[in-house]
Design a protein around this motif. Structure first.
Motif, mmCIF file in Angstrom:
data_model
loop_
_atom_site.group_PDB
_atom_site.id
_atom_site.type_symbol
_atom_site.label_atom_id
_atom_site.label_comp_id
_atom_site.label_asym_id
_atom_site.label_seq_id
_atom_site.Cartn_x
_atom_site.Cartn_y
_atom_site.Cartn_z
ATOM 1 N N SER A 40 -7.588 -1.058 -0.233
ATOM 2 C CA SER A 40 -6.306 -1.617 0.194
ATOM 3 C C SER A 40 -5.423 -1.696 -1.043
ATOM 4 O O SER A 40 -5.810 -2.291 -2.051
ATOM 5 C CB SER A 40 -6.512 -3.011 0.790
ATOM 6 O OG SER A 40 -5.274 -3.588 1.120
ATOM 7 N N VAL A 41 -4.247 -1.074 -0.963
ATOM 8 C CA VAL A 41 -3.316 -1.028 -2.086
ATOM 9 C C VAL A 41 -1.946 -1.464 -1.582
ATOM 10 O O VAL A 41 -1.496 -1.016 -0.531
ATOM 11 C CB VAL A 41 -3.226 0.395 -2.680
ATOM 12 C CG1 VAL A 41 -2.232 0.455 -3.808
ATOM 13 C CG2 VAL A 41 -4.592 0.860 -3.159
ATOM 14 N N TRP A 46 10.622 -4.056 -7.224
ATOM 15 C CA TRP A 46 11.572 -4.993 -7.817
ATOM 16 C C TRP A 46 12.930 -4.317 -7.793
ATOM 17 O O TRP A 46 13.077 -3.169 -8.192
ATOM 18 C CB TRP A 46 11.178 -5.341 -9.248
ATOM 19 C CG TRP A 46 12.133 -6.293 -9.901
ATOM 20 C CD1 TRP A 46 12.144 -7.641 -9.783
ATOM 21 C CD2 TRP A 46 13.227 -5.964 -10.757
ATOM 22 N NE1 TRP A 46 13.165 -8.188 -10.514
ATOM 23 C CE2 TRP A 46 13.855 -7.151 -11.124
ATOM 24 C CE3 TRP A 46 13.756 -4.768 -11.239
ATOM 25 C CZ2 TRP A 46 14.965 -7.214 -11.947
ATOM 26 C CZ3 TRP A 46 14.863 -4.803 -12.061
ATOM 27 C CH2 TRP A 46 15.456 -6.033 -12.410
ATOM 28 N N GLN A 47 13.916 -5.029 -7.285
ATOM 29 C CA GLN A 47 15.280 -4.497 -7.179
ATOM 30 C C GLN A 47 16.200 -5.303 -8.075
ATOM 31 O O GLN A 47 16.290 -6.520 -7.951
ATOM 32 C CB GLN A 47 15.777 -4.584 -5.726
ATOM 33 C CG GLN A 47 17.226 -4.206 -5.539
ATOM 34 C CD GLN A 47 17.468 -2.706 -5.757
ATOM 35 O OE1 GLN A 47 16.844 -1.893 -5.102
ATOM 36 N NE2 GLN A 47 18.356 -2.367 -6.669
ATOM 37 N N GLY A 48 16.863 -4.617 -9.003
ATOM 38 C CA GLY A 48 17.849 -5.263 -9.862
ATOM 39 C C GLY A 48 19.192 -5.348 -9.165
ATOM 40 O O GLY A 48 19.319 -5.069 -7.961
ATOM 41 N N GLY A 49 20.186 -5.696 -9.939
ATOM 42 C CA GLY A 49 21.527 -5.929 -9.388
ATOM 43 C C GLY A 49 22.291 -4.684 -9.002
ATOM 44 O O GLY A 49 23.333 -4.783 -8.354
ATOM 45 N N GLN A 56 9.056 0.382 -9.009
ATOM 46 C CA GLN A 56 7.981 0.406 -8.023
ATOM 47 C C GLN A 56 6.670 0.773 -8.698
ATOM 48 O O GLN A 56 6.635 1.613 -9.605
ATOM 49 C CB GLN A 56 8.267 1.399 -6.899
ATOM 50 C CG GLN A 56 9.362 0.915 -5.963
ATOM 51 C CD GLN A 56 9.489 1.819 -4.755
ATOM 52 O OE1 GLN A 56 9.670 3.013 -4.892
ATOM 53 N NE2 GLN A 56 9.398 1.221 -3.583
ATOM 54 N N ASP A 57 5.623 0.122 -8.252
ATOM 55 C CA ASP A 57 4.287 0.403 -8.742
ATOM 56 C C ASP A 57 3.311 -0.010 -7.637
ATOM 57 O O ASP A 57 3.732 -0.523 -6.593
ATOM 58 C CB ASP A 57 4.004 -0.383 -10.026
ATOM 59 C CG ASP A 57 2.877 0.233 -10.855
ATOM 60 O OD1 ASP A 57 2.164 1.129 -10.351
ATOM 61 O OD2 ASP A 57 2.701 -0.203 -12.001
#
Length: 141
Positions: A40-41, A46-49, A56-57
């Motif tokens: 299971s992965v 994470w989204q900046g401004g 993404q990872d």
């Protein structure tokens, strides 16, 4: 670009060995009707401004070992009895599937032992299904 031929892996003639440290508890393939290691992965985003500021990872795989087997409470050392006697204990499993004589694939891993259920529908073979958390990721050879 070259087309890569596919050679589907047929899981058959498996071997399931279980050890408690250096103690060999036996091989149990005769009792097993299904043995599956599943990772299971999760994807982390994470989204900046601004739209271009995206990271993404993936997380490290978390594995589970799902096992179906015939219940056998009569035979000393049976898989049912081994799982029940070692409930909560980390055991070493070695699962080998032999898709062809030339290309066996072996996975060795540590999982927390989970006992199976007792009983079944009247007039049927009592089968047990357990899902064991893998604590040491599989090593494939």
């Amino acid at each position: 670009m070259a087309a890569i031929a596919v050679k589907p892996y047929v899981f058959k003639n498996c071997v399931l060995n279980i050890k408690d440290g250096a103690t060999d508890l036996g091989t149990f393939e005769a009792a097993v009707s299904s043995a599956v290691l599943t990772p299971s992965v999760s994807v982390v985003t994470w989204q900046g401004g601004i739209p271009a500021s995206v990271f993404q990872d993936t997380t490290t795989p978390v594995w589970v070992f799902d096992l179906k087997h015939a219940q056998d409470w009569e035979t000393a050392g049976s898989l049912s009895n081994v799982l029940a006697a070692n409930a909560g204990k980390a055991l070493t499993f070695a699962l080998t599937g032999n898709g062809s004589a030339a290309a066996p694939k072996k996975a060795t891993f540590t999982a927390i032992c989970v006992p199976g259920p007792y009983g079944a529908d009247v007039g049927s073979v009592a089968e047990a299904a357990v899902s064991m958390p893998v604590t040491v990721a599989p090593v494939f050879a």
